[in-house]
Enzyme design. Structure first.
Site, PDB file in Angstrom:
ATOM      1  N   SER A 110       4.266   8.572  -7.617  1.00 21.12           N
ATOM      2  CA  SER A 110       5.187   9.717  -7.572  1.00 21.12           C
ATOM      3  C   SER A 110       4.719  10.919  -8.393  1.00 21.12           C
ATOM      4  O   SER A 110       5.526  11.612  -9.008  1.00 21.12           O
ATOM      5  CB  SER A 110       6.595   9.284  -7.977  1.00 21.12           C
ATOM      6  N   GLU A 155      -0.171  -1.455  -1.667  1.00 24.47           N
ATOM      7  CA  GLU A 155       0.340  -1.745  -0.309  1.00 24.47           C
ATOM      8  C   GLU A 155      -0.569  -2.756   0.394  1.00 24.47           C
ATOM      9  O   GLU A 155      -0.106  -3.624   1.128  1.00 24.47           O
ATOM     10  CB  GLU A 155       0.448  -0.427   0.491  1.00 24.47           C
ATOM     11  N   GLU A 187      -1.522   2.236 -11.017  1.00 26.50           N
ATOM     12  CA  GLU A 187      -0.378   2.603 -10.191  1.00 26.50           C
ATOM     13  C   GLU A 187       0.721   1.547 -10.337  1.00 26.50           C
ATOM     14  O   GLU A 187       0.678   0.506  -9.663  1.00 26.50           O
ATOM     15  CB  GLU A 187      -0.797   2.677  -8.720  1.00 26.50           C
ATOM     16  N   GLY A 199       0.054  10.143  -3.325  1.00 23.91           N
ATOM     17  CA  GLY A 199       0.426   9.781  -1.951  1.00 23.91           C
ATOM     18  C   GLY A 199       1.246  10.898  -1.321  1.00 23.91           C
ATOM     19  O   GLY A 199       0.716  11.888  -0.827  1.00 23.91           O
ATOM     20  N   GLY A 200       2.580  10.754  -1.370  1.00 22.34           N
ATOM     21  CA  GLY A 200       3.489  11.670  -0.682  1.00 22.34           C
ATOM     22  C   GLY A 200       3.185  13.147  -0.887  1.00 22.34           C
ATOM     23  O   GLY A 200       3.144  13.922   0.077  1.00 22.34           O
ATOM     24  N   GLY A 237       5.858   5.957  -4.263  1.00 23.06           N
ATOM     25  CA  GLY A 237       6.714   6.404  -3.168  1.00 23.06           C
ATOM     26  C   GLY A 237       8.201   6.304  -3.476  1.00 23.06           C
ATOM     27  O   GLY A 237       9.036   6.398  -2.582  1.00 23.06           O
ATOM     28  N   ASN A 254      -4.156  10.362  -1.157  1.00 22.95           N
ATOM     29  CA  ASN A 254      -4.137   9.164  -0.315  1.00 22.95           C
ATOM     30  C   ASN A 254      -3.121   9.437   0.802  1.00 22.95           C
ATOM     31  O   ASN A 254      -1.923   9.354   0.574  1.00 22.95           O
ATOM     32  CB  ASN A 254      -3.717   7.943  -1.144  1.00 22.95           C
ATOM     33  N   TRP A 255      -3.650   9.776   1.972  1.00 26.19           N
ATOM     34  CA  TRP A 255      -2.748  10.145   3.080  1.00 26.19           C
ATOM     35  C   TRP A 255      -2.074   8.931   3.714  1.00 26.19           C
ATOM     36  O   TRP A 255      -1.197   9.074   4.553  1.00 26.19           O
ATOM     37  CB  TRP A 255      -3.514  10.926   4.151  1.00 26.19           C
ATOM     38  N   LYS A 256      -2.518   7.730   3.352  1.00 30.86           N
ATOM     39  CA  LYS A 256      -1.988   6.502   3.979  1.00 30.86           C
ATOM     40  C   LYS A 256      -2.077   6.651   5.505  1.00 30.86           C
ATOM     41  O   LYS A 256      -2.996   7.287   5.995  1.00 30.86           O
ATOM     42  CB  LYS A 256      -0.574   6.219   3.492  1.00 30.86           C
ATOM     43  N   HIS A 306      -5.280  -1.097  -3.063  1.00 28.57           N
ATOM     44  CA  HIS A 306      -4.010  -0.365  -3.214  1.00 28.57           C
ATOM     45  C   HIS A 306      -2.867  -1.382  -3.157  1.00 28.57           C
ATOM     46  O   HIS A 306      -2.956  -2.379  -2.429  1.00 28.57           O
ATOM     47  CB  HIS A 306      -3.868   0.673  -2.094  1.00 28.57           C
TER      48      HIS A 306
HETATM   49  C1  PEP Z   1      -0.167   6.057  -3.640  1.00 30.04           C
HETATM   50  O1  PEP Z   1       0.020   5.783  -2.471  1.00 30.04           O
HETATM   51  O2  PEP Z   1      -1.221   5.704  -4.183  1.00 30.04           O
HETATM   52  C2  PEP Z   1       0.859   6.779  -4.358  1.00 30.04           C
HETATM   53  C3  PEP Z   1       0.729   6.941  -5.647  1.00 30.04           C
HETATM   54  O3  PEP Z   1       1.927   7.256  -3.624  1.00 30.04           O
HETATM   55  P1  PEP Z   1       3.062   8.283  -4.132  1.00 30.04           P
HETATM   56  O4  PEP Z   1       2.344   9.432  -4.791  1.00 30.04           O
HETATM   57  O5  PEP Z   1       3.777   8.703  -2.876  1.00 30.04           O
HETATM   58  O6  PEP Z   1       3.918   7.548  -5.086  1.00 30.04           O
END
Ligand code: PEP
Length: 248
Positions: free
Chosen positions: A211, A97, A165, A232-233, A171, A8-10, A95
């Site tokens: 994470s 966010e 999640e 994500g990251g 994040g 997930n590049w956001k 998500h």
């Molecule tokens: C996400 O955005 O779905 C996510 C899990 O981010 P991260 O891996 O950065 O925690």
């Protein structure tokens, strides 16, 4: 079942990131492990390019969001069919966010996921509790309520993925314990069983997100009931993302 490893590049990336599937493939020596299915979800303006390149290298592509309506006066939005027209295979729905910042209630998430399924794609429905909810013992009930109100009636194990999640793990560098992940995935599968029956629940793909990184991917992905990861990251650097894919 192959582990579904999704990026997930956001709101990150730029036009020249269209060669990321090629870069990833090179790092993987041209072969995606048989045990993994790779999915890249870029910002929607880059979706067609990324999807076409992802497909070239045996990967899938997805949108990070869509609107539930087919068309209309919704400035700045895209419909599920538009994502499909950009060659998306998946759409992330709800998500945390989006739930926290853009008003995606359970009902909105359910409507979005319904339109994703109607457009012949797979809906990745995200659920997860806040730290407050976990600390007050309400993690299971929170996630159960989200599942019951967010999953469309037309859901099957073929058109739906659930991403667990925990909001406090996204994040932040914090991850849930393996024991908590295993218990929550079992809880999600049992709620889905209650809603859609044994067969669908057995085949349902449940991802963990929060994470996930190269150093913890192997432990998380080998936890009972974990069928993949939403990343994500660590999905922004192809070297790191490749390590997570190899951990599957
Ligand atoms: C996400 O955005 O779905 C996510 C899990 O981010 P991260 O891996 O950065 O925690």
């Amino acid at each position: 079942m192959k582990k579904l490893i999704a990026a997930n590049w956001k709101m990150n990336g730029q036009a020249d990131w269209s060669d990321k599937p090629a870069q990833l493939s090179t790092i993987l020596d041209g072969t995606i492990p048989k045990t993994a299915q790779v999915l890249i979800c870029p910002p929607s303006v880059y979706l067609t390019q990324i999807a076409d390149n992802a497909h070239k290298y045996g990967m899938n592509a997805g949108a990070q969001n869509c609107h539930s309506a087919e068309s209309g006066a919704f400035t700045g939005e895209i419909s599920a069919q538009m994502a499909a027209d950009c060659h998306a295979d998946y759409v992330i729905c709800g998500h945390s966010e989006r739930r926290a910042m853009f008003g995606d209630t359970d009902a909105v998430v359910q409507a979005k996921a319904t339109s994703v399924i109607q457009s012949a794609m797979v809906a990745i429905i995200c659920v997860g509790e806040t730290l407050e909810q976990r600390e007050s013992g309400a993690a299971n009930s929170t996630v159960e309520a989200q599942l019951r109100a967010s999953i469309p009636e037309a859901s099957t194990a073929l058109n739906t993925v659930i991403a667990y999640e925990p909001v406090w793990a996204i994040g932040t560098g914090k991850t849930a314990t393996l024991d908590d992940i295993e218990k929550m995935h079992a809880h999600i599968r049992s709620v889905y069983h209650d809603m859609f029956g044994a067969r669908s629940a057995k085949d349902l793909c449940i991802q963990y997100g929060g994470s996930v990184k190269p150093s913890n991917a192997k432990d998380i992905l080998s936890t009972k009931g974990v069928d993949g990861a939403l990343v994500g990251g660590a999905s922004l650097k192809m070297e790191d993302f490749a390590k997570i894919i190899l951990a599957a």
